[in-house]
Design an enzyme around this catalytic site. Structure first.
Site, PDB file in Angstrom:
ATOM      1  N   TYR A  42       6.582   7.490  -3.465  1.00 56.49           N
ATOM      2  CA  TYR A  42       6.630   7.345  -2.002  1.00 56.49           C
ATOM      3  C   TYR A  42       6.056   8.555  -1.275  1.00 56.49           C
ATOM      4  O   TYR A  42       5.542   8.429  -0.169  1.00 56.49           O
ATOM      5  CB  TYR A  42       8.062   7.021  -1.547  1.00 56.49           C
ATOM      6  CG  TYR A  42       8.444   5.594  -1.859  1.00 56.49           C
ATOM      7  CD1 TYR A  42       9.251   5.288  -2.953  1.00 56.49           C
ATOM      8  CD2 TYR A  42       7.933   4.546  -1.101  1.00 56.49           C
ATOM      9  CE1 TYR A  42       9.550   3.973  -3.273  1.00 56.49           C
ATOM     10  CE2 TYR A  42       8.227   3.227  -1.417  1.00 56.49           C
ATOM     11  CZ  TYR A  42       9.042   2.950  -2.502  1.00 56.49           C
ATOM     12  OH  TYR A  42       9.320   1.642  -2.827  1.00 56.49           O
ATOM     13  N   ARG A  53       2.573   7.531  -1.070  1.00 55.56           N
ATOM     14  CA  ARG A  53       2.413   6.469  -0.057  1.00 55.56           C
ATOM     15  C   ARG A  53       2.464   7.075   1.345  1.00 55.56           C
ATOM     16  O   ARG A  53       1.706   6.675   2.232  1.00 55.56           O
ATOM     17  CB  ARG A  53       3.528   5.411  -0.178  1.00 55.56           C
ATOM     18  CG  ARG A  53       3.693   4.729  -1.525  1.00 55.56           C
ATOM     19  CD  ARG A  53       2.708   3.587  -1.743  1.00 55.56           C
ATOM     20  NE  ARG A  53       1.390   4.048  -2.078  1.00 55.56           N
ATOM     21  CZ  ARG A  53       1.065   4.629  -3.236  1.00 55.56           C
ATOM     22  NH1 ARG A  53       1.963   4.856  -4.152  1.00 55.56           N
ATOM     23  NH2 ARG A  53      -0.171   4.997  -3.475  1.00 55.56           N
ATOM     24  N   ASP A  94       4.516   1.562   6.764  1.00 56.31           N
ATOM     25  CA  ASP A  94       3.689   2.518   7.500  1.00 56.31           C
ATOM     26  C   ASP A  94       3.998   2.407   8.995  1.00 56.31           C
ATOM     27  O   ASP A  94       4.634   1.441   9.429  1.00 56.31           O
ATOM     28  CB  ASP A  94       2.191   2.241   7.242  1.00 56.31           C
ATOM     29  CG  ASP A  94       1.720   0.891   7.765  1.00 56.31           C
ATOM     30  OD1 ASP A  94       1.246   0.054   6.968  1.00 56.31           O
ATOM     31  OD2 ASP A  94       1.854   0.642   8.992  1.00 56.31           O
ATOM     32  N   HIS A 124      11.762  -3.689   6.179  1.00 53.09           N
ATOM     33  CA  HIS A 124      11.754  -3.119   4.825  1.00 53.09           C
ATOM     34  C   HIS A 124      11.752  -1.588   4.830  1.00 53.09           C
ATOM     35  O   HIS A 124      11.458  -0.956   3.823  1.00 53.09           O
ATOM     36  CB  HIS A 124      10.540  -3.630   4.032  1.00 53.09           C
ATOM     37  CG  HIS A 124      10.656  -5.069   3.633  1.00 53.09           C
ATOM     38  ND1 HIS A 124       9.576  -5.808   3.222  1.00 53.09           N
ATOM     39  CD2 HIS A 124      11.715  -5.908   3.591  1.00 53.09           C
ATOM     40  CE1 HIS A 124       9.965  -7.041   2.937  1.00 53.09           C
ATOM     41  NE2 HIS A 124      11.251  -7.133   3.160  1.00 53.09           N
ATOM     42  N   GLY A 159      -1.247 -11.251   7.448  1.00 55.54           N
ATOM     43  CA  GLY A 159      -1.341 -10.316   6.330  1.00 55.54           C
ATOM     44  C   GLY A 159      -0.127 -10.241   5.435  1.00 55.54           C
ATOM     45  O   GLY A 159       0.206  -9.182   4.917  1.00 55.54           O
ATOM     46  N   THR A 160       0.551 -11.374   5.243  1.00 59.96           N
ATOM     47  CA  THR A 160       1.658 -11.389   4.295  1.00 59.96           C
ATOM     48  C   THR A 160       1.568 -12.639   3.424  1.00 59.96           C
ATOM     49  O   THR A 160       1.209 -13.714   3.912  1.00 59.96           O
ATOM     50  CB  THR A 160       3.038 -11.346   4.979  1.00 59.96           C
ATOM     51  OG1 THR A 160       4.057 -11.463   3.985  1.00 59.96           O
ATOM     52  CG2 THR A 160       3.209 -12.449   6.019  1.00 59.96           C
ATOM     53  N   SER A 161       1.925 -12.493   2.153  1.00 61.23           N
ATOM     54  CA  SER A 161       1.870 -13.631   1.214  1.00 61.23           C
ATOM     55  C   SER A 161       3.124 -14.487   1.321  1.00 61.23           C
ATOM     56  O   SER A 161       3.224 -15.529   0.676  1.00 61.23           O
ATOM     57  CB  SER A 161       1.743 -13.094  -0.206  1.00 61.23           C
ATOM     58  OG  SER A 161       2.869 -12.275  -0.514  1.00 61.23           O
TER      59      SER A 161
END
Ligand code: APR
Length: 240
Positions: free
Chosen positions: A59, A62, A95, A110, A176-178
């Site tokens: 992280y 990230r 982000d 999240h 932009g999410t599955s």
């Protein structure tokens, strides 16, 4: 009794695909993070217990990557939308590109990279911006600091608040999410039958009921859609 739909309200549910063109990898696309790292190892309570230093390093990287990234045209277009609409951004992203673009109402379900939290029950939270979290750094309760991220198997935050926002929106935009990670993916079910419902992604296995699929990159389709909605508002036509 279902809450009233607000004609001027637009709710966005975003995922890592909206930040992909800012240079932040997604999770499950080709070369996604979970192709290069085991989520059990770096994004789960058991991984944290087994090797916290490995999780911190993952992280910390990230966090630096997100800090060096810039919001793209999709993030910016959502900010412009606020000039005419009430806009709520519910994001699975850790982000802060929505906030850095200027979005004023962002809900992170999240967690956030730019915060740390203690590991006591109190979960004391601390803003750390791009700074690394190191072993031995303690919260005021004397517990090891960890990333303020919701790991697999942990409780997702703000679900009720997010559902309420989606259930009162006249327009719902998923980008932009599955929609493969629950319970966040279940939020789409709160969208109302009368609401305009659009999903933007490069591909989508199972399109949620009632959503229109727009295949393509967020940086081109989101500005197009936002301009269309702003035009509709200028023409006083909130239902187009
Ligand atoms: N523009 C629009 N959509 C894109 C783009 C782009 N430039 N690039 C990729 N996408 C889409 C893909 O088509 C895919 O549908 O973004 C989605 C990315 O899916 P995932 O990698 O599964 O990411 P996401 O849905 O955000 O993951 C959900 O899983 O790993 C956990 O907690 C993590 O919040 C994350 C959750």
């Amino acid at each position: 009794m279902k809450p009233e739909i607000q004609a001027n309200k637009i709710v966005i549910l975003s995922g890592s695909g909206i930040s992909a063109e800012s240079g932040i990898p997604t999770f499950r696309d080709a070369n996604g993070l979970w192709h290069n790292y085991s989520w059990e190892s770096v994004a789960s309570p058991s991984g944290w217990r087994a090797h916290p230093e490995v999780v911190l390093e993952f992280y910390n990287e990230r966090r630096l990557q997100a800090d060096q990234a810039q919001p793209n045209a999709a993030h910016r277009a959502l900010v412009e939308l606020e000039s005419a609409y009430e806009v709520v951004v519910i994001t699975q992203n850790i982000d802060d590109l929505h906030e850095r673009a200027g979005s004023s109402n962002v809900i992170h379900v999240h967690g956030r990279l730019n915060h740390a939290r203690g590991t006591s029950d109190a979960h004391k939270r601390y803003r750390i911006d791009a700074a690394p979290i190191l072993m031995g750094q303690l919260c005021e309760d004397g517990t090891q600091l960890r990333p303020d991220i919701v790991w697999f198997g942990e409780d997702v935050e703000y679900m009720e608040e997010s559902r309420r926002h989606i259930a009162t929106a006249a327009r719902v935009l998923v980008v932009g999410t599955s929609l493969t990670v629950f319970p966040a993916a279940s939020l789409v079910r709160a969208a109302r039958g009368r609401a305009e419902k659009i999903l933007i992604a490069l591909e989508m296995d199972k399109l949620p009921f009632g959503f229109k699929f727009m295949r393509g990159k967020a940086s081109s389709i989101v500005p197009y859609l936002c301009n269309k909605w702003l035009e509709a508002h200028r023409n006083g036509d909130l239902n187009s």
